[in-house]
Design a protein around this motif. Structure first.
Motif, PDB file in Angstrom:
ATOM      1  N   THR A 261       7.917   4.076  -9.537  1.00 26.20           N
ATOM      2  CA  THR A 261       7.281   3.747  -8.265  1.00 26.20           C
ATOM      3  C   THR A 261       8.178   4.226  -7.137  1.00 26.20           C
TER       4      THR A 261
ATOM      5  N   SER B  26       4.271  -3.137  -0.311  1.00 27.16           N
ATOM      6  CA  SER B  26       4.938  -2.124  -1.132  1.00 27.16           C
ATOM      7  C   SER B  26       6.227  -2.670  -1.744  1.00 27.16           C
TER       8      SER B  26
ATOM      9  N   SER C  18       3.712   6.292  -9.159  1.00 24.41           N
ATOM     10  CA  SER C  18       3.021   5.554  -8.108  1.00 24.41           C
ATOM     11  C   SER C  18       3.774   5.744  -6.796  1.00 24.41           C
TER      12      SER C  18
ATOM     13  N   ASP D 272      -0.476   5.265   1.360  1.00 27.01           N
ATOM     14  CA  ASP D 272      -1.377   5.316   0.200  1.00 27.01           C
ATOM     15  C   ASP D 272      -2.345   6.493   0.291  1.00 27.01           C
TER      16      ASP D 272
ATOM     17  N   CYS E  99       6.037  12.404   2.318  1.00 28.35           N
ATOM     18  CA  CYS E  99       5.092  12.192   1.222  1.00 28.35           C
ATOM     19  C   CYS E  99       4.414  13.505   0.828  1.00 28.35           C
TER      20      CYS E  99
ATOM     21  N   VAL F 213       3.851   4.317  -2.870  1.00 24.53           N
ATOM     22  CA  VAL F 213       3.368   3.252  -1.993  1.00 24.53           C
ATOM     23  C   VAL F 213       4.188   3.244  -0.705  1.00 24.53           C
TER      24      VAL F 213
ATOM     25  N   ILE G 218      -0.760  -0.923 -10.193  1.00 24.61           N
ATOM     26  CA  ILE G 218      -0.065   0.236  -9.611  1.00 24.61           C
ATOM     27  C   ILE G 218       1.326   0.383 -10.215  1.00 24.61           C
TER      28      ILE G 218
ATOM     29  N   SER H 194      -1.917   5.363  -6.326  1.00 24.56           N
ATOM     30  CA  SER H 194      -1.651   4.539  -5.151  1.00 24.56           C
ATOM     31  C   SER H 194      -2.817   3.576  -4.943  1.00 24.56           C
TER      32      SER H 194
END
Length: 365
Positions: free
Chosen positions: A228, A239, A118, A156, A133, A120, A221, A149
């Motif tokens: 995560t 988040s 995940s 996201d 990202c 976030v 999530i 996400s």
């Protein structure tokens, strides 16, 4: 799961003062949702922690009309319903005490034997956060992970788009019913996500966007994945709540560090400082901490004339001299810190020059 049992499960899920934990306790005691609603009230109140007020709520006729309407929606829109006791329920999420008893799904989601993470972060992502990202997901692409996400603004949607750009399965966990998309501007990505992944929610179709739903959404999530990653976050933000939930589930949490003066790095820096998250600066860090290995789908011929940095050439030479070598021994031989050498090893791996071995060992090919 039969249709009649689904009807009673929907009714159980609909009762406002019975959450997933209590619902699971009732299901464990009576064996099915049908049996719960057919049971005499004295049998229900005999269960530890279940009082007369809760028992009084278990009146199917109160929810019958709403349940049948939702069942019609499920049928008409080809929604898949995953029950927490079924084999196809997400395995990581199944072990969370407050996981939804019913999870609604649209799309082509396949979680069997998959690496699931995940990602976030803030809704007001910076160009640096977006670039990180995108690069992270591009570098992870050879391992074919599923990217999860919340389909919100910022980090996201960046994670979902990067997954699609790299032909990776992606899942949007929604804080409302599956008959809508919020924010509406993201509806343009809906078709592509449905084709290569999909959407999950435990909210009914009559539940529209509401900030109060975020906490329930965030537990899905955090619970559905093995790790995560928080890329950017202010001192307070959703988040960080997701990271806390992941920690409560004993999952791995990673955070991208930033300058102390940057407002959108304060949340990540705090997670690292309080030892609630591992520091992550590249895909290599994630691969190392999770013990992932890149699987060769087909034999590849070693490329000729690959351009390597001086550091990568040094690492490769040491591996050739040492043979099968543990990561820490290799780092010592190269006189490099472990976190730095993992980046070079990943690049060498991707170029077909190095292969990982069990026990965090490596060898030159």
């Amino acid at each position: 799961m039969s249709e009649s049992e689904l009807i009673y499960l929907l009714a159980l899920q609909r009762i406002p003062n019975i959450g997933d934990v209590t619902a699971k306790k009732l299901l464990h005691c009576f064996g099915s949702a049908t049996a719960i609603f057919e049971a005499k009230k004295q049998k229900i109140t005999a269960i530890d922690g279940i009082g007369e007020r809760t028992a009084a709520l278990l009146d199917f006729s109160t929810y019958e009309r709403e349940v049948l309407q939702e069942l019609d929606f499920i049928k008409e829109t080809d929604i898949k319903v995953r029950y927490f006791q079924d084999q196809d329920y997400p395995s990581h999420l199944k072990h969370c005490i407050d996981a939804p008893i019913l999870l609604f799904e649209r799309g082509n989601i396949d979680l069997q034997q998959k690496k699931i993470i995940s990602i976030v972060g803030t809704r007001k992502a910076t160009t640096h956060g977006i670039a990180f990202c995108e690069q992270l997901i591009e570098d992870l692409a050879p391992l074919n992970p599923v990217i999860v996400s919340g389909f919100a603004y910022g980090i996201d949607i960046c994670a979902h788009k990067a997954a699609l750009a790299n032909n990776l399965q992606t899942i949007g966990c929604l804080a409302h019913g599956l008959n809508q998309i919020y924010p509406k501007v993201h509806k343009k990505y809906e078709a592509e996500v449905l084709k290569n992944g999909g959407f999950l929610s435990d909210f009914w179709s009559d539940k529209t966007f509401d900030r109060k739903n975020f906490l329930k959404r965030n537990r899905v999530i955090a619970g559905i994945s093995e790790a995560t990653i928080v890329i950017e976050s202010a001192e307070k933000g959703g988040s960080l709540v997701t990271a806390d939930i992941a920690n409560s589930y004993n999952r791995e949490v990673f955070a991208v560090p930033g300058r102390a003066t940057d407002s959108l790095s304060k949340g990540c820096n705090e997670l690292i400082k309080m030892q609630k998250a591992q520091l992550i600066t590249s895909a290599a860090d994630l691969i190392y901490y999770l013990g992932w290995e890149i699987e060769d789908k087909k034999p590849q011929q070693t490329q000729l004339f690959i351009e390597l940095s001086a550091e990568e050439e040094k690492v490769l030479l040491q591996l050739k001299n040492l043979g099968k070598t543990e990561l820490d021994v290799l780092a010592l031989a190269c006189q490099m810190p472990t976190f730095e050498i993992t980046t070079y090893l990943l690049n060498l791996e991707l170029n077909g020059l190095v292969r990982p071995l069990p026990g965090k060992m490596f060898e030159a090919i």
